[in-house]
Scaffold this active site. Sequence first.
Site, mmCIF file in Angstrom:
data_model
loop_
_atom_site.group_PDB
_atom_site.id
_atom_site.type_symbol
_atom_site.label_atom_id
_atom_site.label_comp_id
_atom_site.label_asym_id
_atom_site.label_seq_id
_atom_site.Cartn_x
_atom_site.Cartn_y
_atom_site.Cartn_z
ATOM 1 N N THR A 117 0.728 -1.151 0.075
ATOM 2 C CA THR A 117 -0.072 0.308 -0.219
ATOM 3 C C THR A 117 0.471 1.329 0.271
ATOM 4 O OG1 THR A 117 -1.147 1.433 1.657
ATOM 5 C CG2 THR A 117 -0.075 -0.205 2.796
ATOM 6 N N TYR A 141 -1.863 -0.424 9.854
ATOM 7 C CA TYR A 141 -2.064 -0.520 8.958
ATOM 8 C C TYR A 141 -0.977 -0.627 7.862
ATOM 9 C CZ TYR A 141 -3.597 -1.154 3.922
ATOM 10 O OH TYR A 141 -3.656 -1.553 2.758
#
Length: 331
Positions: A117, A141
């Site tokens: 990501t 995350y």
Amino acid sequence: MSVLVTGGAGYIGSHMVLALLDAGQDVCVIDNLTTGYRWAVPEQVSFIEADVGDKGAVRQVIERHDVDAMVHFAGSIVVPESVSDPLGYYHNNTVNSRSLIECCVETGVKNMIFSSTAAVYGTPAVSPVTEETPTDPISPYGASKLMTEWMLRDTAFAHDFNYVALRYFNVAGADPEGRSGQSNPAATHLLKALMRTALGISDHMKIFGRDYETRDGTCIRDYIHVSDLIGAHLAALSYLRDGGESGVFNCGYGHGCTVLEAIAAVERVLDQKINVVDADRRAGDPPELVSVADKARSVLGWTPKHDDLDVIVQTAYDWEKILNARVDAAE
Ligand code: UDP
């Protein structure tokens, strides 16, 4: 020879499964259905409902289906949730990825494609970002994904194993043939919020901050159509099977749009006004996150085909309508 897709019942994973089938590849799926849907995986695909951390189940699938490549989508993806539940995120994203990588090494699966990501960059000091821009995640995350990148790097160094980690920018849109899309009603992404508002499922959508130092005060993101993102995975799969070297690749279009520009595109494409309200900035939102994605083009041979916000909007809308009709029919 087949491809094991983890998280194949989810938004992006289900598009990968369809693309592999379209390409005539053998594919099997492991998914625990916490955020995915069994119906999102076509019947002819071998489907195993299990957690990716369940080594016994994973090994069995690998051996039974002669898996030579794993495409690993399964994981948790909600940034604020990762702040309130960091250990849950390190478990699902990092510990479970470690377990999968170990299964690959133990069973001789030599290729892995990993969903990373742009959150690994945190709030970058420069924009656009290249793969060499320093990583500095600001959420559990992002950290949980970066730790997996590191495990992949070190494993590829020590073992006969290669990987491609794809750093996704803002994935949006749906299969142009209407076979899959973002189906999770709890998804909070901009395009999802806009579609729900356009269809009257939500009364309005919130604009999270208009006081950023950008061209119109709202945040800039590099929205990439899900089918193009899947194209990058297919390119990475061929690349790895042909003996390509491990590496990390940005996946975006290399240009971005603001929240207001996205709203304007929706209003133009759908020819309807979207009810918006101003809201405070959302914690942790960087003002601008745009990729330099030349490396994926030059090294993987990736060629995007849907670099058009209007196409993203139209396909997202078409899918939301299909979903909505299903919900209505079920009631
Ligand atoms: N955003 C917004 N309203 C929404 C959802 C998102 O204004 O209902 C903004 C958000 O603040 C960010 C951009 O849209 O600037 C993209 O957010 P999204 O959650 O889609 O993806 P992220 O960039 O956080 O991964």
